[in-house]
Design a protein around this motif. Sequence first.
Motif, PDB file in Angstrom:
ATOM      1  N   THR A  58       0.838  -1.199   0.000  1.00 23.95           N
ATOM      2  CA  THR A  58       0.000   0.000   0.000  1.00 23.95           C
ATOM      3  C   THR A  58       0.871   1.246   0.000  1.00 23.95           C
ATOM      4  OG1 THR A  58      -1.739  -1.197   1.164  1.00 23.95           O
ATOM      5  CG2 THR A  58      -1.862   1.216   1.199  1.00 23.95           C
ATOM      6  N   PHE A  59       0.539   2.156  -0.923  1.00 27.75           N
ATOM      7  CA  PHE A  59       1.240   3.428  -1.057  1.00 27.75           C
ATOM      8  C   PHE A  59       0.233   4.556  -0.858  1.00 27.75           C
ATOM      9  CE2 PHE A  59       3.473   0.351  -3.673  1.00 27.75           C
ATOM     10  CZ  PHE A  59       4.804   0.558  -3.329  1.00 27.75           C
ATOM     11  N   ALA A  60       0.630   5.605  -0.155  1.00 25.71           N
ATOM     12  CA  ALA A  60      -0.241   6.767   0.063  1.00 25.71           C
ATOM     13  C   ALA A  60       0.462   8.009  -0.448  1.00 25.71           C
ATOM     14  CB  ALA A  60      -0.557   6.923   1.548  1.00 25.71           C
ATOM     15  N   LEU A  61      -0.329   8.954  -0.952  1.00 27.49           N
ATOM     16  CA  LEU A  61       0.246  10.243  -1.315  1.00 27.49           C
ATOM     17  C   LEU A  61       0.803  10.899  -0.060  1.00 27.49           C
ATOM     18  CD1 LEU A  61      -2.367  11.725  -3.797  1.00 27.49           C
ATOM     19  CD2 LEU A  61      -0.022  11.040  -4.318  1.00 27.49           C
ATOM     20  N   LYS A  62       1.905  11.603  -0.189  1.00 27.00           N
ATOM     21  CA  LYS A  62       2.474  12.320   0.942  1.00 27.00           C
ATOM     22  C   LYS A  62       1.457  13.335   1.455  1.00 27.00           C
ATOM     23  CE  LYS A  62       7.325  11.926  -0.286  1.00 27.00           C
ATOM     24  NZ  LYS A  62       8.532  12.639  -0.740  1.00 27.00           N
ATOM     25  N   VAL A  63       1.476  13.585   2.762  1.00 20.52           N
ATOM     26  CA  VAL A  63       0.582  14.580   3.358  1.00 20.52           C
ATOM     27  C   VAL A  63       1.416  15.689   3.988  1.00 20.52           C
ATOM     28  CG1 VAL A  63      -1.309  12.979   3.791  1.00 20.52           C
ATOM     29  CG2 VAL A  63       0.403  13.325   5.539  1.00 20.52           C
ATOM     30  N   PHE A  64       0.845  16.884   3.952  1.00 25.47           N
ATOM     31  CA  PHE A  64       1.501  18.051   4.523  1.00 25.47           C
ATOM     32  C   PHE A  64       0.497  18.828   5.352  1.00 25.47           C
ATOM     33  CE2 PHE A  64       3.871  17.094   0.667  1.00 25.47           C
ATOM     34  CZ  PHE A  64       5.163  17.032   1.163  1.00 25.47           C
ATOM     35  N   GLU A  65       1.008  19.509   6.366  1.00 25.58           N
ATOM     36  CA  GLU A  65       0.151  20.286   7.256  1.00 25.58           C
ATOM     37  C   GLU A  65      -0.127  21.657   6.655  1.00 25.58           C
ATOM     38  OE1 GLU A  65       1.446  22.392  11.076  1.00 25.58           O
ATOM     39  OE2 GLU A  65       0.477  20.547  11.788  1.00 25.58           O
ATOM     40  N   LEU A  66      -1.381  22.057   6.714  1.00 21.08           N
ATOM     41  CA  LEU A  66      -1.806  23.413   6.395  1.00 21.08           C
ATOM     42  C   LEU A  66      -2.263  24.028   7.709  1.00 21.08           C
ATOM     43  CD1 LEU A  66      -2.506  25.739   4.471  1.00 21.08           C
ATOM     44  CD2 LEU A  66      -4.704  24.601   4.042  1.00 21.08           C
ATOM     45  N   ALA A  67      -1.620  25.129   8.097  1.00 22.09           N
ATOM     46  CA  ALA A  67      -1.926  25.773   9.379  1.00 22.09           C
ATOM     47  C   ALA A  67      -2.486  27.166   9.131  1.00 22.09           C
ATOM     48  CB  ALA A  67      -0.671  25.869  10.240  1.00 22.09           C
ATOM     49  N   VAL A  68      -3.532  27.512   9.874  1.00 25.63           N
ATOM     50  CA  VAL A  68      -4.150  28.835   9.808  1.00 25.63           C
ATOM     51  C   VAL A  68      -3.919  29.526  11.148  1.00 25.63           C
ATOM     52  CG1 VAL A  68      -6.328  30.106   9.603  1.00 25.63           C
ATOM     53  CG2 VAL A  68      -5.903  28.089   8.160  1.00 25.63           C
ATOM     54  N   ALA A  69      -3.499  30.785  11.095  1.00 24.63           N
ATOM     55  CA  ALA A  69      -3.370  31.602  12.307  1.00 24.63           C
ATOM     56  C   ALA A  69      -4.268  32.815  12.126  1.00 24.63           C
ATOM     57  CB  ALA A  69      -1.919  32.035  12.505  1.00 24.63           C
ATOM     58  N   LYS A  70      -4.867  33.265  13.211  1.00 23.82           N
ATOM     59  CA  LYS A  70      -5.705  34.464  13.151  1.00 23.82           C
ATOM     60  C   LYS A  70      -4.931  35.603  13.821  1.00 23.82           C
ATOM     61  CE  LYS A  70      -9.305  32.584  15.099  1.00 23.82           C
ATOM     62  NZ  LYS A  70     -10.663  32.443  15.624  1.00 23.82           N
ATOM     63  N   ALA A  71      -5.029  36.790  13.229  1.00 26.87           N
ATOM     64  CA  ALA A  71      -4.325  37.959  13.761  1.00 26.87           C
ATOM     65  C   ALA A  71      -5.267  39.158  13.750  1.00 26.87           C
ATOM     66  CB  ALA A  71      -3.083  38.253  12.912  1.00 26.87           C
ATOM     67  N   GLY A  72      -4.860  40.201  14.410  1.00 22.03           N
ATOM     68  CA  GLY A  72      -5.635  41.446  14.422  1.00 22.03           C
ATOM     69  C   GLY A  72      -6.468  41.580  15.679  1.00 22.03           C
ATOM     70  N   SER A  73      -7.136  42.707  15.792  1.00 21.78           N
ATOM     71  CA  SER A  73      -7.919  42.998  16.988  1.00 21.78           C
ATOM     72  C   SER A  73      -9.355  42.481  16.892  1.00 21.78           C
ATOM     73  CB  SER A  73      -7.946  44.510  17.242  1.00 21.78           C
ATOM     74  OG  SER A  73      -8.513  45.172  16.119  1.00 21.78           O
ATOM     75  N   GLY A  74      -9.803  42.086  15.693  1.00 21.80           N
ATOM     76  CA  GLY A  74     -11.167  41.578  15.511  1.00 21.80           C
ATOM     77  C   GLY A  74     -11.219  40.067  15.712  1.00 21.80           C
ATOM     78  N   THR A  75     -12.401  39.498  15.479  1.00 18.82           N
ATOM     79  CA  THR A  75     -12.598  38.052  15.620  1.00 18.82           C
ATOM     80  C   THR A  75     -13.333  37.511  14.407  1.00 18.82           C
ATOM     81  OG1 THR A  75     -14.659  38.343  16.830  1.00 18.82           O
ATOM     82  CG2 THR A  75     -12.644  38.116  18.150  1.00 18.82           C
ATOM     83  N   GLY A  76     -13.241  36.197  14.245  1.00 22.15           N
ATOM     84  CA  GLY A  76     -13.914  35.522  13.142  1.00 22.15           C
ATOM     85  C   GLY A  76     -13.459  34.075  13.078  1.00 22.15           C
ATOM     86  N   THR A  77     -13.931  33.376  12.055  1.00 25.77           N
ATOM     87  CA  THR A  77     -13.556  31.968  11.869  1.00 25.77           C
ATOM     88  C   THR A  77     -13.046  31.764  10.449  1.00 25.77           C
ATOM     89  OG1 THR A  77     -15.787  31.354  11.197  1.00 25.77           O
ATOM     90  CG2 THR A  77     -15.246  31.101  13.539  1.00 25.77           C
ATOM     91  N   VAL A  78     -12.258  30.718  10.305  1.00 28.30           N
ATOM     92  CA  VAL A  78     -11.778  30.296   8.986  1.00 28.30           C
ATOM     93  C   VAL A  78     -12.155  28.826   8.837  1.00 28.30           C
ATOM     94  CG1 VAL A  78      -9.785  29.973   7.490  1.00 28.30           C
ATOM     95  CG2 VAL A  78      -9.861  31.941   9.049  1.00 28.30           C
ATOM     96  N   THR A  79     -12.828  28.494   7.744  1.00 26.65           N
ATOM     97  CA  THR A  79     -13.218  27.112   7.454  1.00 26.65           C
ATOM     98  C   THR A  79     -12.597  26.679   6.139  1.00 26.65           C
ATOM     99  OG1 THR A  79     -15.255  27.867   6.403  1.00 26.65           O
ATOM    100  CG2 THR A  79     -15.380  27.247   8.747  1.00 26.65           C
ATOM    101  N   SER A  80     -12.540  25.363   5.935  1.00 20.64           N
ATOM    102  CA  SER A  80     -11.916  24.834   4.719  1.00 20.64           C
ATOM    103  C   SER A  80     -12.853  23.912   3.959  1.00 20.64           C
ATOM    104  CB  SER A  80     -10.645  24.062   5.078  1.00 20.64           C
ATOM    105  OG  SER A  80     -10.968  22.885   5.793  1.00 20.64           O
ATOM    106  N   ALA A  81     -12.601  23.833   2.659  1.00 26.21           N
ATOM    107  CA  ALA A  81     -13.225  22.830   1.806  1.00 26.21           C
ATOM    108  C   ALA A  81     -12.102  22.236   0.970  1.00 26.21           C
ATOM    109  CB  ALA A  81     -14.295  23.455   0.906  1.00 26.21           C
ATOM    110  N   PRO A  82     -11.810  20.938   1.064  1.00 26.86           N
ATOM    111  CA  PRO A  82     -12.510  19.954   1.872  1.00 26.86           C
ATOM    112  C   PRO A  82     -12.381  20.255   3.364  1.00 26.86           C
ATOM    113  CG  PRO A  82     -10.500  19.009   0.955  1.00 26.86           C
ATOM    114  CD  PRO A  82     -10.665  20.358   0.357  1.00 26.86           C
ATOM    115  N   THR A  83     -13.278  19.660   4.132  1.00 24.12           N
ATOM    116  CA  THR A  83     -13.337  19.945   5.567  1.00 24.12           C
ATOM    117  C   THR A  83     -12.046  19.545   6.257  1.00 24.12           C
ATOM    118  OG1 THR A  83     -14.326  17.806   6.040  1.00 24.12           O
ATOM    119  CG2 THR A  83     -15.840  19.651   5.647  1.00 24.12           C
ATOM    120  N   GLY A  84     -11.891  20.064   7.456  1.00 21.88           N
ATOM    121  CA  GLY A  84     -10.717  19.750   8.258  1.00 21.88           C
ATOM    122  C   GLY A  84     -10.324  20.918   9.135  1.00 21.88           C
TER     123      GLY A  84
END
Length: 181
Positions: A102-128
């Motif tokens: 069994t062989f799998a495609l390599k995986v890499f981390e995608l990281a989101v950071a929030k900055a600034g004085s306001g607030t909110g959310t970040v979502t992804s498609a595909p989910t995760g």
Amino acid sequence: ACTGTGSCTVTMSEARSVTATFALKSFALTVTKAGSGSGSVGSTPAGVSCGADCTESYASGTSVTLTATAANDSTFTGWSGACTGTGSCTVTMSEARSVTATFALKVFELAVAKAGSGTGTVTSAPTGINCGSDCTENYALNTSVTLTATAANDSTFTGWSGACTGTAECVVTVRQQSAVT
């Protein structure tokens, strides 16, 4: 004095010599490749070169060592069937055997950071990613991930930095570890 594989009858009118020849049984070793990645499997002694030649017959008692080699975009994740683990696979041919690599495609981390004085959310498609609380996710190589920023009622989304720029949706094609703010 005799030929063929049936019984041998010799009429003894002079000295005669007969040779009975025996061969070891042969058994098929079949390799199957599975998973989202790619790679090849070779054997010692030679015979399996899977890519193209994934089945070979070996004499009974032969010890065959299979070695998996992942393509550049993949990793070898293990054997199943007549072998387990991630090292070399050695089978003794006492019967027909099947092994899956069994062989799998390599995986890499995608990281989101929030900055600034306001607030909110970040979502992804595909989910995760649902950043609020879950701001990192591993994705398979070449996955296209769309990040969407949604500002809270008291805030305004002012833009991306890192792997994306601007204020539109952020689309990252995962080819390495990446970060977006």
